[in-house]
Scaffold this motif. Structure first.
Motif, PDB file in Angstrom:
ATOM      1  N   ILE A  18       0.831  -1.127  -0.035  1.00 10.56           N
ATOM      2  CA  ILE A  18       0.151  -0.014  -0.073  1.00 10.56           C
ATOM      3  C   ILE A  18       0.862   1.261  -0.057  1.00 10.56           C
ATOM      4  CG2 ILE A  18      -1.856   1.246   1.305  1.00 10.56           C
ATOM      5  CD1 ILE A  18      -2.779  -1.270   2.309  1.00 10.56           C
ATOM      6  N   LEU A  19       1.929   0.994   0.608  1.00 10.88           N
ATOM      7  CA  LEU A  19       2.865   2.360   0.759  1.00 10.88           C
ATOM      8  C   LEU A  19       3.365   2.564  -0.357  1.00 10.88           C
ATOM      9  CD1 LEU A  19       4.194   4.490   2.939  1.00 10.88           C
ATOM     10  CD2 LEU A  19       6.095   2.778   3.027  1.00 10.88           C
ATOM     11  N   ILE A  20       3.991   1.530  -1.165  1.00 11.49           N
ATOM     12  CA  ILE A  20       4.719   1.647  -2.525  1.00 11.49           C
ATOM     13  C   ILE A  20       3.624   2.475  -3.295  1.00 11.49           C
ATOM     14  CG2 ILE A  20       5.679   0.502  -4.543  1.00 11.49           C
ATOM     15  CD1 ILE A  20       6.893  -1.545  -2.302  1.00 11.49           C
ATOM     16  N   LEU A  21       2.373   1.741  -3.478  1.00 16.13           N
ATOM     17  CA  LEU A  21       1.348   2.456  -4.206  1.00 16.13           C
ATOM     18  C   LEU A  21       1.031   3.762  -4.159  1.00 16.13           C
ATOM     19  CD1 LEU A  21      -1.354  -0.737  -4.336  1.00 16.13           C
ATOM     20  CD2 LEU A  21       0.317   0.261  -6.205  1.00 16.13           C
ATOM     21  N   MET A  22       1.261   4.209  -2.786  1.00 15.62           N
ATOM     22  CA  MET A  22       1.005   5.903  -2.430  1.00 15.62           C
ATOM     23  C   MET A  22       2.009   6.646  -3.082  1.00 15.62           C
ATOM     24  SD  MET A  22       0.189   5.714   1.726  1.00 15.62           S
ATOM     25  CE  MET A  22      -1.364   5.232   2.212  1.00 15.62           C
ATOM     26  N   GLN A  23       3.344   5.941  -3.024  1.00 13.88           N
ATOM     27  CA  GLN A  23       4.491   6.714  -3.667  1.00 13.88           C
ATOM     28  C   GLN A  23       4.627   6.846  -5.177  1.00 13.88           C
ATOM     29  OE1 GLN A  23       4.700   7.430  -0.316  1.00 13.88           O
ATOM     30  NE2 GLN A  23       6.843   7.964  -0.985  1.00 13.88           N
ATOM     31  N   LEU A  24       3.940   5.719  -5.900  1.00 14.15           N
ATOM     32  CA  LEU A  24       3.803   5.692  -7.333  1.00 14.15           C
ATOM     33  C   LEU A  24       2.438   6.712  -7.613  1.00 14.15           C
ATOM     34  CD1 LEU A  24       3.832   1.940  -7.848  1.00 14.15           C
ATOM     35  CD2 LEU A  24       5.483   3.545  -8.545  1.00 14.15           C
ATOM     36  N   SER A  25       1.699   6.774  -6.780  1.00 10.69           N
ATOM     37  CA  SER A  25       0.579   7.876  -7.160  1.00 10.69           C
ATOM     38  C   SER A  25       1.118   9.232  -7.060  1.00 10.69           C
ATOM     39  CB  SER A  25      -0.620   7.632  -6.271  1.00 10.69           C
ATOM     40  OG  SER A  25      -0.207   8.152  -4.816  1.00 10.69           O
ATOM     41  N   PHE A  26       1.966   9.527  -6.019  1.00  9.68           N
ATOM     42  CA  PHE A  26       2.616  10.947  -6.060  1.00  9.68           C
ATOM     43  C   PHE A  26       3.483  11.267  -7.144  1.00  9.68           C
ATOM     44  CE2 PHE A  26       2.554  10.887  -1.097  1.00  9.68           C
ATOM     45  CZ  PHE A  26       1.761  12.091  -1.173  1.00  9.68           C
ATOM     46  N   MET A  64      17.763   9.459  -7.543  1.00 11.02           N
ATOM     47  CA  MET A  64      16.649   9.535  -6.521  1.00 11.02           C
ATOM     48  C   MET A  64      16.101   8.678  -6.090  1.00 11.02           C
ATOM     49  SD  MET A  64      15.951  13.284  -8.269  1.00 11.02           S
ATOM     50  CE  MET A  64      14.941  14.229  -7.106  1.00 11.02           C
ATOM     51  N   ILE A  65      15.776   7.689  -7.154  1.00 15.94           N
ATOM     52  CA  ILE A  65      14.807   6.510  -6.766  1.00 15.94           C
ATOM     53  C   ILE A  65      15.761   5.474  -5.674  1.00 15.94           C
ATOM     54  CG2 ILE A  65      13.973   4.402  -7.853  1.00 15.94           C
ATOM     55  CD1 ILE A  65      12.848   5.917 -10.165  1.00 15.94           C
ATOM     56  N   ALA A  66      16.910   5.364  -6.224  1.00 12.62           N
ATOM     57  CA  ALA A  66      17.723   4.620  -5.218  1.00 12.62           C
ATOM     58  C   ALA A  66      17.801   5.275  -3.913  1.00 12.62           C
ATOM     59  CB  ALA A  66      19.135   4.846  -5.902  1.00 12.62           C
ATOM     60  N   TYR A 112       7.615  11.302   1.502  1.00 16.45           N
ATOM     61  CA  TYR A 112       6.622  12.115   0.562  1.00 16.45           C
ATOM     62  C   TYR A 112       7.540  13.156  -0.129  1.00 16.45           C
ATOM     63  CZ  TYR A 112       4.060  16.588  -0.209  1.00 16.45           C
ATOM     64  OH  TYR A 112       4.069  17.404  -0.678  1.00 16.45           O
ATOM     65  N   THR A 113       8.473  13.745   0.794  1.00 16.59           N
ATOM     66  CA  THR A 113       9.237  14.700   0.063  1.00 16.59           C
ATOM     67  C   THR A 113      10.224  14.185  -0.834  1.00 16.59           C
ATOM     68  OG1 THR A 113       9.073  15.847   2.456  1.00 16.59           O
ATOM     69  CG2 THR A 113      11.054  16.742   0.945  1.00 16.59           C
ATOM     70  N   ILE A 114      10.901  12.931  -0.771  1.00 19.24           N
ATOM     71  CA  ILE A 114      11.713  12.589  -1.667  1.00 19.24           C
ATOM     72  C   ILE A 114      10.942  12.299  -2.980  1.00 19.24           C
ATOM     73  CG2 ILE A 114      13.271  10.581  -2.196  1.00 19.24           C
ATOM     74  CD1 ILE A 114      14.192  10.524   0.620  1.00 19.24           C
ATOM     75  N   VAL A 147      16.156   4.700   2.047  1.00 12.02           N
ATOM     76  CA  VAL A 147      15.378   5.655   3.066  1.00 12.02           C
ATOM     77  C   VAL A 147      14.218   4.559   3.380  1.00 12.02           C
ATOM     78  CG1 VAL A 147      14.354   7.528   3.969  1.00 12.02           C
ATOM     79  CG2 VAL A 147      16.271   7.659   2.655  1.00 12.02           C
ATOM     80  N   MET A 148      13.570   3.945   2.509  1.00  9.04           N
ATOM     81  CA  MET A 148      12.554   3.015   2.871  1.00  9.04           C
ATOM     82  C   MET A 148      12.825   1.803   3.171  1.00  9.04           C
ATOM     83  SD  MET A 148       9.948   3.438  -0.538  1.00  9.04           S
ATOM     84  CE  MET A 148       8.621   2.334   0.060  1.00  9.04           C
ATOM     85  N   ALA A 149      14.086   1.184   2.982  1.00 12.17           N
ATOM     86  CA  ALA A 149      14.570   0.132   3.525  1.00 12.17           C
ATOM     87  C   ALA A 149      15.329   0.221   5.067  1.00 12.17           C
ATOM     88  CB  ALA A 149      15.574  -0.520   2.372  1.00 12.17           C
TER      89      ALA A 149
END
Length: 441
Positions: free
Chosen positions: A327-335, A417-419, A373-375, A424-426
């Motif tokens: 769910i968190l990954i889907l949120m980031q993709l929507s951003f 930036m994706i890296a 969110y900021t990244i 930071v997520m990991a």
């Protein structure tokens, strides 16, 4: 009509209005007002009124104009010119050194300003012409300036993190501290990429000629170091009392604004024009943010009244059976998707009523999520076809740099930036370690 359908209709109406070019606060506020009146009659008028009163009573909001004023004073007084001269002298002998210095310049500008637009303007007007004149590859330096300017919304005092703190009801100080290490991590990855790329292909970022390096006296190099010390002094003057608990956040923001004003006066850069421009720009940006916050709070109150957040949580976790990380990954993709046609503030106020309660319900830390969110916003800024930074660069770049060059220039930096986001997520402690150490959490 079910509450779920009303929530979907509200969201679709708001997106449609935004796509027609309406102002962000107007689109969000209008949908919230119409929905409130349709659902609850004249009693719905209490919602925007209540949002306005909450905003007016929110004392930390005073930090917003203070930090914006501090950034504009330092920008308009052209203190950034001195910073670039320092990096130019000290980093010139390194492959890609001036591009690396530009990233360093952006980090210091971020610590003085908190807005990515300021970094973009300074980079495009000061660094870009110099880099092109010295034979740097136009695509690489265009990407450098776009990527470097995005650090302004992550490195404290980030205005975007202040806005997130207001909407998510999280401590601004903890969010700022959480943004420091991820911001430096990202800047370090940019520098590593530039150095390795220019080391492999020296023509992309040639070093300064030996005769030019020999023509700069050591005393001049030492003098220019003072230009790099100044923003650090201003930053320390503002942050040290706050972190140690000697001043409140609002008091620290006032100290930062005063320190910037004094620095400009002592350097002989404070004129009537500089002061008037800084005040006007501060007023314009502050009012814009306040209108957006009012609209977001009203929209969020209607959504909360409909129970839309619980419905979406139930959809993801129960009906679709997704785990919290998915769910968190889907949120980031929507951003990232929204970032192709919206700026960071619009993205936050649109999805904050949905995402922030959902993130909390899933058991994630809201301070850490603010950094994520900021990244992600930084990535969205540079994502074609309509990334915010792409068109800012097009407006400021010389004629020889076309839109095709600008699109091509950001590909490697977006991957970097994706890296950084994945790291930071990991490893959440990259963001959380510093606030935990300072605040003893």
């Amino acid at each position: 009509m079910s509450y779920e359908m009303i929530a979907i209709l509200m969201f679709a109406s708001m997106m449609l209005m935004l796509m027609t070019g309406q102002r962000v606060f107007g689109a969000i506020g209008a949908v919230a007002a119409v929905a409130a009146l349709a659902l609850w009659g004249t009693g719905g008028s209490v919602i925007p009124f209540s949002a306005s009163m909450k905003l007016m009573k929110w004392y930390p909001l005073l930090t917003l104009p203070m930090f914006i004023f501090m950034g504009y004073v330092l920008s308009e007084s052209r203190i950034a010119d001195d910073l670039y001269k320092m990096f130019h002298v000290w980093m010139g002998p390194v492959p890609g050194g001036l591009a690396i210095g530009t990233i360093g310049l952006m980090v210091l500008i971020s610590a003085m300003n908190g807005l990515s637009v300021a970094g973009m303007a300074i980079g495009a007007t000061i660094a870009l012409p110099e880099l092109l004149r010295r034979g740097y590859d136009k695509r690489m330096v265009t990407g450098v300036i776009q990527a470097g300017s995005s650090l302004g919304i992550l490195v404290p005092p980030s205005v975007v993190l202040v806005l997130y703190a207001m909407i998510a009801r999280q401590p601004v100080g903890q969010l700022w501290l959480a943004g420091i290490l991820p911001g430096l991590l990202m800047a370090g990855l940019f520098i590593l990429y530039i150095y390795l790329h220019c080391r492999i292909s020296p023509g992309l970022g040639p070093v300064l000629p030996p005769e030019e390096r020999a023509g700069i006296a050591f005393a001049e190099k030492v003098r220019l170091l003072g230009a790099g010390v100044l923003p650090l002094v201003i930053f320390a003057t503002m942050m040290v009392p706050f972190v140690n608990g000697w001043t409140s956040l609002v008091e620290s923001s006032a100290i930062g604004a005063l320190a910037a004003l004094v620095a400009a006066v002592l350097k002989g850069r404070m004129s009537r024009t500089v002061f008037e421009t800084s005040v006007r720009q501060t007023l314009a940006v502050s009012c814009m943010f306040m209108w957006i916050i009012v609209a977001a709070m009203a929209f969020g109150a209607v959504f909360d009244g409909l129970g839309a957040v619980k419905a979406i949580e139930s959809l993801f976790t129960e009906k679709l059976g997704l785990d919290p990380w998915m769910i968190l990954i889907l949120m980031q993709l929507s951003f990232i998707l929204m970032g192709t046609f919206l700026d960071d503030t619009a993205m936050l106020v649109i999805v904050a009523p949905l995402y922030i309660p959902l993130v909390k319900a899933l058991g994630f830390d809201l301070i850490w999520y603010g950094v994520l969110y900021t990244i992600t916003t930084q990535i969205a800024y540079m994502t074609p076809p309509f990334g915010y930074n792409l068109f800012l660069m097009k407006a400021m770049a010389p004629k020889e740099i076309g839109l095709k060059d600008i699109y091509a220039s950001i590909v490697p930096f977006v991957l970097v930036m994706i890296a950084a986001l994945a790291i930071v997520m990991a490893f959440p402690q990259i963001a959380l370690w510093l606030p935990h150490q300072v605040y003893g959490l």
